[in-house]
Motif scaffolding. Structure first.
Motif, PDB file in Angstrom:
ATOM      1  N   GLU A  27       0.814  -1.225   0.000  1.00 44.16           N
ATOM      2  CA  GLU A  27       0.000   0.000   0.000  1.00 44.16           C
ATOM      3  C   GLU A  27       0.843   1.267   0.000  1.00 44.16           C
ATOM      4  O   GLU A  27       0.350   2.348  -0.320  1.00 44.16           O
ATOM      5  N   LEU A  28       2.135   1.149   0.373  1.00 45.77           N
ATOM      6  CA  LEU A  28       3.009   2.324   0.404  1.00 45.77           C
ATOM      7  C   LEU A  28       3.922   2.409  -0.829  1.00 45.77           C
ATOM      8  O   LEU A  28       4.544   3.445  -1.048  1.00 45.77           O
ATOM      9  N   ALA A  29       4.014   1.336  -1.598  1.00 51.25           N
ATOM     10  CA  ALA A  29       4.917   1.311  -2.753  1.00 51.25           C
ATOM     11  C   ALA A  29       4.677   2.465  -3.723  1.00 51.25           C
ATOM     12  O   ALA A  29       5.637   3.073  -4.224  1.00 51.25           O
ATOM     13  N   PRO A  30       3.405   2.833  -4.029  1.00 47.50           N
ATOM     14  CA  PRO A  30       3.194   3.945  -4.968  1.00 47.50           C
ATOM     15  C   PRO A  30       3.738   5.281  -4.465  1.00 47.50           C
ATOM     16  O   PRO A  30       3.951   6.197  -5.270  1.00 47.50           O
ATOM     17  N   VAL A  31       3.954   5.414  -3.155  1.00 42.75           N
ATOM     18  CA  VAL A  31       4.404   6.697  -2.608  1.00 42.75           C
ATOM     19  C   VAL A  31       5.748   7.088  -3.191  1.00 42.75           C
ATOM     20  O   VAL A  31       6.015   8.268  -3.463  1.00 42.75           O
ATOM     21  N   LEU A  32       6.627   6.111  -3.413  1.00 42.88           N
ATOM     22  CA  LEU A  32       7.960   6.414  -3.934  1.00 42.88           C
ATOM     23  C   LEU A  32       7.922   6.880  -5.385  1.00 42.88           C
ATOM     24  O   LEU A  32       8.935   7.348  -5.907  1.00 42.88           O
ATOM     25  N   ASN A  33       6.794   6.718  -6.064  1.00 46.03           N
ATOM     26  CA  ASN A  33       6.627   7.234  -7.423  1.00 46.03           C
ATOM     27  C   ASN A  33       5.951   8.598  -7.428  1.00 46.03           C
ATOM     28  O   ASN A  33       5.674   9.149  -8.493  1.00 46.03           O
ATOM     29  N   ASP A  34       5.712   9.139  -6.235  1.00 45.10           N
ATOM     30  CA  ASP A  34       5.088  10.453  -6.120  1.00 45.10           C
ATOM     31  C   ASP A  34       6.045  11.531  -6.619  1.00 45.10           C
ATOM     32  O   ASP A  34       7.272  11.341  -6.653  1.00 45.10           O
ATOM     33  N   ALA A  35       5.469  12.679  -7.000  1.00 40.97           N
ATOM     34  CA  ALA A  35       6.288  13.801  -7.486  1.00 40.97           C
ATOM     35  C   ALA A  35       7.290  14.260  -6.445  1.00 40.97           C
ATOM     36  O   ALA A  35       8.326  14.842  -6.777  1.00 40.97           O
ATOM     37  N   LEU A  36       7.007  13.982  -5.172  1.00 41.64           N
ATOM     38  CA  LEU A  36       7.899  14.381  -4.092  1.00 41.64           C
ATOM     39  C   LEU A  36       9.287  13.786  -4.267  1.00 41.64           C
ATOM     40  O   LEU A  36      10.292  14.375  -3.868  1.00 41.64           O
ATOM     41  N   TYR A  37       9.371  12.604  -4.885  1.00 42.28           N
ATOM     42  CA  TYR A  37      10.650  11.913  -5.054  1.00 42.28           C
ATOM     43  C   TYR A  37      11.087  11.844  -6.519  1.00 42.28           C
ATOM     44  O   TYR A  37      11.945  11.043  -6.878  1.00 42.28           O
ATOM     45  N   SER A  38      10.498  12.678  -7.359  1.00 43.46           N
ATOM     46  CA  SER A  38      10.799  12.603  -8.793  1.00 43.46           C
ATOM     47  C   SER A  38      12.260  12.916  -9.106  1.00 43.46           C
ATOM     48  O   SER A  38      12.813  12.393 -10.073  1.00 43.46           O
ATOM     49  N   GLN A  39      12.898  13.759  -8.291  1.00 42.44           N
ATOM     50  CA  GLN A  39      14.288  14.134  -8.541  1.00 42.44           C
ATOM     51  C   GLN A  39      15.252  13.422  -7.587  1.00 42.44           C
ATOM     52  O   GLN A  39      16.432  13.763  -7.539  1.00 42.44           O
ATOM     53  N   ALA A  40      14.757  12.452  -6.847  1.00 42.42           N
ATOM     54  CA  ALA A  40      15.593  11.785  -5.838  1.00 42.42           C
ATOM     55  C   ALA A  40      16.629  10.882  -6.496  1.00 42.42           C
ATOM     56  O   ALA A  40      16.364  10.228  -7.511  1.00 42.42           O
ATOM     57  N   SER A  41      17.821  10.855  -5.914  1.00 41.51           N
ATOM     58  CA  SER A  41      18.881   9.960  -6.389  1.00 41.51           C
ATOM     59  C   SER A  41      18.606   8.550  -5.894  1.00 41.51           C
ATOM     60  O   SER A  41      17.732   8.318  -5.053  1.00 41.51           O
ATOM     61  N   GLU A  42      19.384   7.585  -6.387  1.00 42.54           N
ATOM     62  CA  GLU A  42      19.199   6.203  -5.948  1.00 42.54           C
ATOM     63  C   GLU A  42      19.504   6.061  -4.465  1.00 42.54           C
ATOM     64  O   GLU A  42      18.849   5.294  -3.748  1.00 42.54           O
TER      65      GLU A  42
END
Length: 310
Positions: free
Chosen positions: A258-273
């Motif tokens: 249920e939390l997996a989609p959160v990492l595809n949120d715009a909040l993390y769009s520029q996040a490094s690996e």
């Protein structure tokens, strides 16, 4: 324009005359005059050199020591724009020792008793309620979190008779606030600087910011956000001290479905690996009671014993 000087009279002649060969003579003593060229601006690579030239890079500006400096010719000098200069999150060791001592950590902007009271009122909204209909039937109202199964009528009635207390989550919140205060972390009820975030860990300021609206969601959500950010605090301590850049702890990274989609949120769009790995560790473990407390205790030193500013 050239100026004339009489080497015998030691001053500029009041009157002078020119010989047939073009040499100028002092009218008073007859000595040949010398030419003097007035000093103009020095040029550095074809550009006038202004006294006291300073090059500012945005911080750490210092003047040259007094005294004569040798003139050097500089060619091809290019300075990057200030906003392109890379600034390390961790201050160099000599600078870390100059940082001010840490202030007392802990909850800011609200006392713990008021916090718990607001959470208790928000928790009441999670207790199902029954509505009598004009035809004699009953309609049930209840809130369901993402990932929770749909409740049966029997389960809803059971929750009305025996409402959840959320005491375990509130105990977890109290423990987290205590251990974070021990290591000098300030917990602020204020909007995170990153748009869309519910919580935020700022290692430089030793501040954890939790969005005030999270209080309205109740103890479970507030605990999860606080626990999530406490894991980030432990990630900083894993790198040496509480103000360090976070690094992975090596704990589980299996994020609940249920939390997996959160990492595809715009909040993390520029996040490094690396940033994504840090977030996976936090999201994978934020629901676990006690893990944030255990990790902070295992990796962070108490504020009183931490070097410099912690």
């Amino acid at each position: 324009m050239a100026r004339f000087f009489c080497p015998r009279c030691r001053h500029r002649p009041q009157a002078m005359r020119r010989r047939a060969d073009g040499v100028w003579l002092c009218q008073e003593c007859g000595a040949p005059l010398q030419r003097r060229v007035p000093a103009g601006p020095l040029l550095l690579g074809g550009v006038p050199l202004v006294a006291g030239l300073l090059v500012a890079l945005g911080f750490g500006l210092s003047a040259l020591p007094p005294g004569p400096q040798p003139l050097q010719r500089l060619t091809g000098l290019e300075l990057p724009p200030v906003d392109e200069l890379s600034l390390a999150l961790d201050p160099p060791a000599p600078l870390a020792a100059l940082l001010p001592p840490p202030s007392v950590g802990g909850l800011e902007g609200i006392d713990e008793a008021s916090l718990m009271d607001q959470l208790a009122r928000a928790d009441a909204a999670w207790v199902p309620r029954a509505e009598r209909l004009p035809d004699g039937g009953t309609r049930y109202h209840y809130k369901r979190r993402s990932g929770d199964p749909q409740l049966s009528v029997a389960e809803i009635r059971s929750l009305i008779v025996n409402p959840p207390s959320f005491g375990r989550e509130r105990l977890g919140i109290a423990e987290l606030l205590g251990v974070l205060a021990d290591v000098g972390v300030r917990v602020q009820l204020s909007p995170p600087r990153k748009l869309g975030a519910a919580g935020e860990w700022d290692p430089r300021a030793r501040s954890m910011r939790v969005k005030p609206a999270v209080l309205d969601s109740g103890s479970v959500e507030f605990f999860q956000v606080l626990n999530h950010e406490a894991i980030h605090v432990a990630q900083s301590c894993r790198n040496g001290h509480v103000r360090a850049t976070p690094r992975p702890l090596g704990i589980g990274e299996q994020v609940p479905a249920e939390l997996a989609p959160v990492l595809n949120d715009a909040l993390y769009s520029q996040a490094s690996e690396l940033e994504r790995r840090l977030e996976r560790e936090a999201y994978a473990n934020q629901n676990r009671l006690g893990i944030g407390v255990d990790l902070v205790r295992a990796h962070c030193r108490p504020a009183a014993s931490a070097p410099g500013a912690g």
